[in-house]
Design a protein around this motif. Structure first.
Motif, short mmCIF file in Angstrom:
data_model
loop_
_atom_site.label_atom_id
_atom_site.label_comp_id
_atom_site.label_asym_id
_atom_site.label_seq_id
_atom_site.Cartn_x
_atom_site.Cartn_y
_atom_site.Cartn_z
N LEU A 93 0.83 -1.20 0.00
CA LEU A 93 0.00 0.00 0.00
C LEU A 93 0.86 1.26 0.00
O LEU A 93 0.57 2.22 -0.73
N LEU A 94 1.94 1.25 0.77
CA LEU A 94 2.84 2.40 0.79
C LEU A 94 3.47 2.63 -0.59
O LEU A 94 3.65 3.79 -1.00
N GLU A 95 3.79 1.57 -1.29
CA GLU A 95 4.32 1.71 -2.65
C GLU A 95 3.28 2.33 -3.58
O GLU A 95 3.61 3.20 -4.39
N THR A 96 2.04 1.91 -3.45
CA THR A 96 0.96 2.47 -4.27
C THR A 96 0.78 3.95 -3.96
O THR A 96 0.67 4.78 -4.86
N ILE A 97 0.77 4.29 -2.67
CA ILE A 97 0.61 5.70 -2.28
C ILE A 97 1.78 6.53 -2.79
O ILE A 97 1.60 7.65 -3.26
N ASP A 98 2.98 5.97 -2.70
CA ASP A 98 4.15 6.68 -3.22
C ASP A 98 3.96 6.98 -4.71
O ASP A 98 4.28 8.07 -5.18
N HIS A 102 3.56 10.63 -6.57
CA HIS A 102 4.50 10.99 -7.64
C HIS A 102 3.83 10.93 -9.01
O HIS A 102 4.47 10.66 -10.03
N ASP A 103 2.52 11.14 -9.00
CA ASP A 103 1.72 11.28 -10.22
C ASP A 103 1.65 10.04 -11.09
O ASP A 103 1.43 10.13 -12.30
N ALA A 104 1.84 8.86 -10.51
CA ALA A 104 1.63 7.63 -11.28
C ALA A 104 0.13 7.47 -11.52
O ALA A 104 -0.70 7.92 -10.71
N VAL A 105 -0.22 6.85 -12.61
CA VAL A 105 -1.62 6.62 -12.92
C VAL A 105 -2.07 5.38 -12.16
O VAL A 105 -1.62 4.26 -12.44
N PRO A 107 -5.68 3.72 -10.92
CA PRO A 107 -7.14 3.83 -10.91
C PRO A 107 -7.66 4.00 -9.49
O PRO A 107 -7.26 3.27 -8.57
N MET A 108 -8.53 4.97 -9.30
CA MET A 108 -9.03 5.29 -7.96
C MET A 108 -9.70 4.08 -7.31
O MET A 108 -9.54 3.85 -6.11
N ASP A 109 -10.45 3.29 -8.10
CA ASP A 109 -11.10 2.10 -7.53
C ASP A 109 -10.07 1.12 -6.98
O ASP A 109 -10.29 0.51 -5.93
N ASP A 110 -8.95 0.96 -7.68
CA ASP A 110 -7.88 0.06 -7.20
C ASP A 110 -7.26 0.59 -5.92
O ASP A 110 -7.00 -0.17 -4.98
N PHE A 111 -7.02 1.89 -5.91
CA PHE A 111 -6.43 2.53 -4.74
C PHE A 111 -7.34 2.37 -3.52
O PHE A 111 -6.90 1.97 -2.44
N ILE A 112 -8.62 2.65 -3.71
CA ILE A 112 -9.59 2.53 -2.61
C ILE A 112 -9.67 1.07 -2.14
O ILE A 112 -9.70 0.81 -0.94
N ALA A 113 -9.68 0.13 -3.08
CA ALA A 113 -9.75 -1.28 -2.71
C ALA A 113 -8.54 -1.69 -1.87
O ALA A 113 -8.68 -2.44 -0.89
N LYS A 114 -7.36 -1.21 -2.23
CA LYS A 114 -6.16 -1.53 -1.45
C LYS A 114 -6.24 -0.93 -0.05
O LYS A 114 -5.86 -1.58 0.93
N LEU A 115 -6.74 0.30 0.03
CA LEU A 115 -6.90 0.93 1.34
C LEU A 115 -7.90 0.15 2.19
O LEU A 115 -7.65 -0.10 3.38
N GLU A 116 -9.02 -0.21 1.60
CA GLU A 116 -10.04 -0.95 2.34
C GLU A 116 -9.51 -2.30 2.81
O GLU A 116 -9.78 -2.71 3.95
N THR A 117 -8.76 -2.97 1.96
CA THR A 117 -8.18 -4.26 2.34
C THR A 117 -7.22 -4.10 3.50
O THR A 117 -7.25 -4.87 4.48
N PHE A 118 -6.37 -3.08 3.42
CA PHE A 118 -5.42 -2.82 4.49
C PHE A 118 -6.15 -2.57 5.82
O PHE A 118 -5.85 -3.21 6.84
N VAL A 119 -7.12 -1.65 5.81
CA VAL A 119 -7.84 -1.31 7.03
C VAL A 119 -8.60 -2.51 7.57
O VAL A 119 -8.55 -2.82 8.77
N SER A 120 -9.27 -3.23 6.70
CA SER A 120 -10.04 -4.40 7.10
C SER A 120 -9.15 -5.47 7.72
O SER A 120 -9.48 -6.05 8.76
#
Length: 182
Positions: A93-98, A102-105, A107-120
């Motif tokens: 998740l930290l790699e994705t956030i990084d 740094h303006d990498a493309v 997809p917001m749905d993928d980002f949200i899914a990774k966040l939700e998985t981490f929190v869950s």
């Protein structure tokens, strides 16, 4: 304060941070842009504190209790395996956030899914430790066990929630307070 109550307090503090991330996820789903950098700092703190302090304390506690109760051994093993998986989720998740920062493309749905998985996963792990590991440990331990364990596991101050915040976390704490109150 016993070792288990100290670890429980860590869980309370970590849950507060996970609740902040839950609020950020809702904002992302609504289309707002929460402070991604702050999210990264929160996730980094969770990973750093867990890997550098919380899980090593638990590991020493588990080593002490290993062999005293078969059921406890099984849940401690499950917990140790979860620690490895949680570390992987946090770093991914930290790699994705990084990348996002740094303006990498991404997809917001993928980002949200990774966040939700981490929190869950983090919340489920905290619940597992509280309900299974700590309760079995408390059933198994004698007063003599706790006295020995407490001598082996000296208390260290939490760098974010402790009375003496480290310089590294003073700005994160202030930012979290501003963000919570806004």
């Amino acid at each position: 304060m016993t070792v288990v109550s100290e670890l429980h307090q860590d869980h309370v503090n970590l849950r507060k941070l996970l609740e902040i991330l839950d609020k950020k996820i809702l904002k992302l789903k609504e289309g707002s842009q929460p402070n991604i950098s702050l999210m990264a700092d929160v996730i980094n703190y969770i990973a750093t504190y867990a890997e550098g302090y919380h899980h090593p304390r638990e590991d020493k506690l588990f080593a002490y209790f290993h062999g005293k109760n078969d059921q406890l051994d099984a849940v401690m093993k499950e917990c140790e395996d979860a620690h490895v998986n949680l570390k992987g989720y946090a770093h991914a998740l930290l790699e994705t956030i990084d990348g996002v920062l740094h303006d990498a493309v991404v997809p917001m749905d993928d980002f949200i899914a990774k966040l939700e998985t981490f929190v869950s996963n983090e919340k489920a792990h905290l619940d597992f430790e509280e309900a299974k590991v700590f309760s079995l440990m408390n059933e198994t331990a004698t007063n003599a066990d706790w006295k020995k364990v407490e001598k082996q596991l000296p208390v260290e101050a939490d760098p974010l929630f402790g009375e003496k915040r480290t310089e590294e976390y003073k700005s994160l704490y202030a930012e979290l307070m501003r963000d919570i109150n806004s």
